[in-house]
Design a protein around this motif. Structure first.
Motif, PDB file in Angstrom:
ATOM      1  N   LEU A 177       0.836  -1.207   0.000  1.00  0.00           N
ATOM      2  CA  LEU A 177       0.000   0.000   0.000  1.00  0.00           C
ATOM      3  C   LEU A 177       0.870   1.257   0.000  1.00  0.00           C
ATOM      4  CD1 LEU A 177      -2.931   1.020   0.124  1.00  0.00           C
ATOM      5  CD2 LEU A 177      -2.729   1.022   2.609  1.00  0.00           C
ATOM      6  N   THR A 178       1.933   1.244   0.795  1.00  0.00           N
ATOM      7  CA  THR A 178       2.827   2.406   0.860  1.00  0.00           C
ATOM      8  C   THR A 178       3.491   2.661  -0.499  1.00  0.00           C
ATOM      9  OG1 THR A 178       3.262   2.001   3.205  1.00  0.00           O
ATOM     10  CG2 THR A 178       4.849   3.360   1.998  1.00  0.00           C
ATOM     11  N   ILE A 179       3.958   1.578  -1.143  1.00  0.00           N
ATOM     12  CA  ILE A 179       4.607   1.726  -2.451  1.00  0.00           C
ATOM     13  C   ILE A 179       3.638   2.328  -3.459  1.00  0.00           C
ATOM     14  CG2 ILE A 179       5.614   0.465  -4.393  1.00  0.00           C
ATOM     15  CD1 ILE A 179       6.683  -1.581  -2.377  1.00  0.00           C
ATOM     16  N   ARG A 180       2.412   1.818  -3.495  1.00  0.00           N
ATOM     17  CA  ARG A 180       1.447   2.274  -4.506  1.00  0.00           C
ATOM     18  C   ARG A 180       0.925   3.672  -4.215  1.00  0.00           C
ATOM     19  NH1 ARG A 180      -1.365  -3.692  -5.338  1.00  0.00           N
ATOM     20  NH2 ARG A 180       0.268  -4.434  -6.755  1.00  0.00           N
ATOM     21  N   GLN A 181       0.881   4.049  -2.938  1.00  0.00           N
ATOM     22  CA  GLN A 181       0.510   5.433  -2.622  1.00  0.00           C
ATOM     23  C   GLN A 181       1.588   6.395  -3.122  1.00  0.00           C
ATOM     24  OE1 GLN A 181      -0.087   5.027   1.599  1.00  0.00           O
ATOM     25  NE2 GLN A 181      -2.309   4.840   1.412  1.00  0.00           N
ATOM     26  N   ASN A 182       2.843   6.007  -2.972  1.00  0.00           N
ATOM     27  CA  ASN A 182       3.935   6.855  -3.479  1.00  0.00           C
ATOM     28  C   ASN A 182       3.915   6.935  -5.002  1.00  0.00           C
ATOM     29  OD1 ASN A 182       4.881   7.346  -0.888  1.00  0.00           O
ATOM     30  ND2 ASN A 182       6.257   5.573  -0.904  1.00  0.00           N
ATOM     31  N   LEU A 183       3.512   5.836  -5.658  1.00  0.00           N
ATOM     32  CA  LEU A 183       3.442   5.812  -7.116  1.00  0.00           C
ATOM     33  C   LEU A 183       2.170   6.465  -7.655  1.00  0.00           C
ATOM     34  CD1 LEU A 183       4.669   2.142  -7.715  1.00  0.00           C
ATOM     35  CD2 LEU A 183       5.918   4.230  -8.254  1.00  0.00           C
ATOM     36  N   LYS A 184       1.211   6.742  -6.755  1.00  0.00           N
ATOM     37  CA  LYS A 184      -0.100   7.290  -7.151  1.00  0.00           C
ATOM     38  C   LYS A 184      -0.787   6.373  -8.164  1.00  0.00           C
ATOM     39  CE  LYS A 184       1.333  12.057  -6.275  1.00  0.00           C
ATOM     40  NZ  LYS A 184       1.484  13.423  -6.812  1.00  0.00           N
ATOM     41  N   ASP A 185      -0.726   5.099  -7.883  1.00  0.00           N
ATOM     42  CA  ASP A 185      -1.293   4.061  -8.757  1.00  0.00           C
ATOM     43  C   ASP A 185      -2.719   3.755  -8.303  1.00  0.00           C
ATOM     44  OD1 ASP A 185      -1.961   1.855 -10.205  1.00  0.00           O
ATOM     45  OD2 ASP A 185      -0.445   0.526  -9.329  1.00  0.00           O
ATOM     46  N   SER A 186      -3.703   4.398  -8.914  1.00  0.00           N
ATOM     47  CA  SER A 186      -5.093   4.253  -8.450  1.00  0.00           C
ATOM     48  C   SER A 186      -5.605   2.828  -8.625  1.00  0.00           C
ATOM     49  CB  SER A 186      -6.001   5.240  -9.185  1.00  0.00           C
ATOM     50  OG  SER A 186      -5.959   5.001 -10.581  1.00  0.00           O
ATOM     51  N   PHE A 187      -5.234   2.187  -9.745  1.00  0.00           N
ATOM     52  CA  PHE A 187      -5.689   0.805  -9.936  1.00  0.00           C
ATOM     53  C   PHE A 187      -5.062  -0.136  -8.916  1.00  0.00           C
ATOM     54  CE2 PHE A 187      -7.407  -2.757 -12.058  1.00  0.00           C
ATOM     55  CZ  PHE A 187      -6.437  -3.746 -12.022  1.00  0.00           C
ATOM     56  N   GLY A 188      -3.737   0.007  -8.723  1.00  0.00           N
ATOM     57  CA  GLY A 188      -3.068  -0.823  -7.727  1.00  0.00           C
ATOM     58  C   GLY A 188      -3.616  -0.593  -6.331  1.00  0.00           C
ATOM     59  N   LEU A 189      -3.959   0.640  -5.997  1.00  0.00           N
ATOM     60  CA  LEU A 189      -4.547   0.933  -4.684  1.00  0.00           C
ATOM     61  C   LEU A 189      -5.899   0.234  -4.526  1.00  0.00           C
ATOM     62  CD1 LEU A 189      -3.666   4.721  -4.344  1.00  0.00           C
ATOM     63  CD2 LEU A 189      -2.794   2.856  -2.929  1.00  0.00           C
ATOM     64  N   ALA A 190      -6.693   0.231  -5.605  1.00  0.00           N
ATOM     65  CA  ALA A 190      -7.989  -0.457  -5.535  1.00  0.00           C
ATOM     66  C   ALA A 190      -7.788  -1.930  -5.230  1.00  0.00           C
ATOM     67  CB  ALA A 190      -8.741  -0.279  -6.856  1.00  0.00           C
ATOM     68  N   LEU A 191      -6.800  -2.558  -5.870  1.00  0.00           N
ATOM     69  CA  LEU A 191      -6.520  -3.980  -5.619  1.00  0.00           C
ATOM     70  C   LEU A 191      -6.034  -4.195  -4.198  1.00  0.00           C
ATOM     71  CD1 LEU A 191      -4.649  -4.839  -8.932  1.00  0.00           C
ATOM     72  CD2 LEU A 191      -6.992  -5.420  -8.340  1.00  0.00           C
ATOM     73  N   THR A 192      -5.151  -3.312  -3.730  1.00  0.00           N
ATOM     74  CA  THR A 192      -4.572  -3.475  -2.401  1.00  0.00           C
ATOM     75  C   THR A 192      -5.645  -3.353  -1.328  1.00  0.00           C
ATOM     76  OG1 THR A 192      -2.550  -2.458  -3.268  1.00  0.00           O
ATOM     77  CG2 THR A 192      -2.712  -2.737  -0.889  1.00  0.00           C
ATOM     78  N   TYR A 193      -6.515  -2.341  -1.450  1.00  0.00           N
ATOM     79  CA  TYR A 193      -7.598  -2.204  -0.469  1.00  0.00           C
ATOM     80  C   TYR A 193      -8.514  -3.427  -0.484  1.00  0.00           C
ATOM     81  CZ  TYR A 193      -6.413   2.703   0.421  1.00  0.00           C
ATOM     82  OH  TYR A 193      -5.789   3.851   0.798  1.00  0.00           O
ATOM     83  N   ALA A 194      -8.762  -3.962  -1.682  1.00  0.00           N
ATOM     84  CA  ALA A 194      -9.620  -5.150  -1.773  1.00  0.00           C
ATOM     85  C   ALA A 194      -8.992  -6.329  -1.047  1.00  0.00           C
ATOM     86  CB  ALA A 194      -9.871  -5.503  -3.239  1.00  0.00           C
ATOM     87  N   ASP A 195      -7.693  -6.523  -1.215  1.00  0.00           N
ATOM     88  CA  ASP A 195      -7.029  -7.669  -0.590  1.00  0.00           C
ATOM     89  C   ASP A 195      -6.870  -7.479   0.910  1.00  0.00           C
ATOM     90  OD1 ASP A 195      -4.848  -8.612  -3.349  1.00  0.00           O
ATOM     91  OD2 ASP A 195      -6.990  -8.811  -3.004  1.00  0.00           O
ATOM     92  N   LEU A 196      -6.637  -6.243   1.344  1.00  0.00           N
ATOM     93  CA  LEU A 196      -6.614  -5.979   2.784  1.00  0.00           C
ATOM     94  C   LEU A 196      -7.981  -6.294   3.397  1.00  0.00           C
ATOM     95  CD1 LEU A 196      -4.479  -2.723   3.031  1.00  0.00           C
ATOM     96  CD2 LEU A 196      -4.058  -4.861   4.262  1.00  0.00           C
ATOM     97  N   GLY A 197      -9.043  -5.908   2.682  1.00  0.00           N
ATOM     98  CA  GLY A 197     -10.391  -6.229   3.177  1.00  0.00           C
ATOM     99  C   GLY A 197     -10.600  -7.725   3.277  1.00  0.00           C
TER     100      GLY A 197
END
Length: 611
Positions: free
Chosen positions: A236-256
């Protein structure tokens, strides 16, 4: 079933974007805009097509899927006008990926196979490997795991030949997902760690995040939830730094999904809803579908059945728009078409070799005429026999492909019928039991409440009966135990005969027919009857099915309002093209006699001897 258990946070979505994601820089958007302007208004074709390809490959993330689809269509039209097959193949691969993320898998498969056929004729092996990768992902989506691995292995062989570390890392991650589906977590983990080592060597933050993401999935499968959540927070930290909206959507889904598996429902709900906000904004319906099903499962565990039903209905609506039997059937047809083209190319090469042999024989003719003529004559007879055998084999193979497609369709109907019965049916039954229990615990206090309560219970009961009826129509058990005549009679007996009087006449059907013939005829007659009920407004329906020395004859005649048989839109709207296609599979015919105001007669014929 959680997202992580199914595909660990929609890994089917993750992999496709490994080759699509190019992350934000200070001047990326202006460069993308300037490229598109060059593609639209460049001075030469070479300038335009190069700008299109770079824009589509490097800056997809700055446009929504609808914009990318339109851009692909414009670029492909330009390449076709100039006969540029290589550029067209490159764009077709990107178009396939766009349609994949729109949930249109049959269209995606069509573009991928078109790209493969063009690229196999060129020396551009890297782009060919990229298309094989996309095909591997597509077959993984439809759970054809062996065919998926076959395409991944083709891609991996090319990347190893090219010594392309980035490509090798991508395929290791891609194929690792397949081994997760096979529950071979040791092999999946080995591939993810191998990919991670390559990405660390390349100092590729994007690749590192995906490899860590996949490894977290293994921890979830092993119920090591804390380790999984720690890795996902790092991702999540890596993708927030990259501003990767799609990757963030996947990461939040998997954390859930991880929090849900650990029984932490509040955190799980928060992450899944956050994932859906990103997914809806970027237009990723499949990710939203998985999230809704996870949220429905959480609501059920909390005994909040109203919320569970709402989430389930939202997910079901998305599933219906993404998956269908017809799409799977079309993907199989495209694969069969690709295999046939490959065989035709092999035949063409064989015929070219034969032509060279003929020239050699012609040279011998100049030296020994009589002997050469004899050899040539014998050779021609041998060649004609082999060509006849080859043609027969190809025809038999085509029939087998068609048979497999029909069988796959019937298998999918049976699976959907089981899912309706075992899934939704059980939920409806549980709802009925809960209503009864609630009525006992809190009886109605007035006549109005009693009437309302009775109406609610009646609606649930009617829904259960309708569900059983739909399930039976999709997978009729009558054909498993009885002949065609009995199966059709059982189907007709379940119709509402107050509005439609049905007469059925059968003759010569005591002996069982070939199982495929019975299934196809039953489906065709069922489709005809349903058309009468839905469209004809008829009060009488006569059905006749007879068997004689020539074959099977069937007529379906109604006294309804009829229609204009020259109107092709009617054929599209009432499934008549599907009826004609099914009869053609049996080497039979379907004829329609109708006109507005005088009813409709459908005549069917299936020969019992090969046509």
């Amino acid at each position: 079933m959680t997202i992580l258990k199914n595909c660990f946070g929609t890994k089917t979505c993750i992999i496709a974007f490994l080759l699509m994601q190019f992350y934000t820089t200070g001047n990326a958007q202006p460069v993308a805009d300037s490229l598109k302007q060059a593609a639209l208004h460049g001075k030469s074709y070479d300038e335009k097509i190069k700008a299109w390809i770079r824009y589509l490959e490097d800056y997809q993330r700055y446009s929504n899927l609808e914009d990318m689809q339109q851009s692909c269509e414009e670029a492909m039209a330009l390449a076709r006008r100039h006969g540029d097959s290589l550029s067209l193949a490159l764009i077709e691969r990107i178009a396939g990926t766009v349609y994949y993320f729109k949930g249109k898998y049959d269209t995606a498969a069509s573009y991928y196979y078109n790209a493969v056929l063009k690229l196999e004729k060129t020396t551009d092996k890297k782009h060919l490997a990229m298309v094989y990768n996309e095909l591997g992902k597509l077959y993984r989506k439809t759970r054809d795991l062996e065919r998926s691995l076959e395409n991944y292995n083709k891609a991996l062989s090319i990347y190893e030949l090219l010594n392309d570390e980035e490509g090798i890392a991508v395929i290791l991650n891609e194929s690792g997902v397949v081994y997760e589906y096979k529950k071979d977590y040791e092999e999946a983990s080995r591939r993810y760690n191998a990919s991670l080592e390559i990405q660390k060597k390349r100092n590729d933050s994007v690749g590192i995040s995906y490899s860590l993401h996949f490894l977290a999935g293994i921890y979830v499968q092993q119920k090591k939830y804390n380790q999984a959540k720690d890795l996902m927070r790092e991702v999540l930290t890596i993708r927030q730094n990259l501003k990767d909206s799609f990757g963030l959507a996947l990461t939040y889904a998997d954390l859930g999904a991880a929090h849900k598996a650990a029984g932490e429902f509040d955190e799980a709900t928060q992450y899944l809803l956050q994932s859906n906000r990103y997914a809806e904004k970027n237009g990723y319906p499949e990710l939203m579908l998985n999230n809704y099903m996870e949220l429905s499962g959480i609501a059920q565990k909390r005994a909040d059945y109203q919320k569970a039903l709402e989430y389930y209905q939202l997910g079901s609506a998305l599933r219906d728009s993404i998956f269908s039997v017809e799409k799977k059937k079309q993907i199989e047809e495209l694969n069969a078409k690709y295999n046939n083209i490959q065989k035709e190319r092999t035949i063409e090469r064989q015929q070219n070799r034969i032509l060279l042999q003929r020239w050699a024989i012609a040279g011998i003719l100049a030296v020994v005429v009589l002997l050469a003529l004899l050899i040539y004559s014998q050779y021609k007879r041998y060649q004609l026999r082999k060509e006849a055998e080859l043609k027969t084999a190809l025809m038999n193979q085509h029939e087998q492909y068609t048979k497999k497609i029909i069988e796959a369709e019937e298998t999918e109907r049976q699976r959907m019928a089981r899912d309706l019965h075992d899934g939704v049916g059980q939920m409806m039954t549980a709802a009925r039991m809960n209503l009864s229990a609630f009525e006992s615990a809190a009886p109605p206090q007035s006549q109005e409440q009693t009437a309302l309560w009775t109406k609610i219970v009646q609606l649930v009961d009617d829904s259960c009966r309708e569900l059983r009826h739909v399930s039976h129509n999709m997978a009729p058990h009558a054909l498993q135990k009885n002949n065609l005549a009995t199966a059709v009679r059982n189907f007709i007996e379940k119709l509402n005969k107050r509005d439609l009087r049905v007469q059925l006449y059968t003759e010569g059907l005591d002996e069982r027919l070939d199982v495929n013939t019975e299934i196809v005829l039953y489906r065709v007659i069922q489709e005809c009857v349903n058309n009468v009920i839905r469209h004809a407004g008829a009060s009488m329906l006569d059905i006749s099915i007879t068997r004689d020395a020539e074959g099977i004859h069937a007529t379906i005649e109604d006294n309804g309002k009829g229609f204009d048989t020259s109107d092709m839109e009617k054929f599209d709207g009432t499934g008549m093209k599907n009826i004609i296609a099914r009869m053609a599979y049996l080497k039979g015919t379907a004829e329609f006699d109708s006109a507005p105001g005088r009813g409709t007669v459908v005549g069917l014929f299936v020969p019992l001897t090969p046509a």
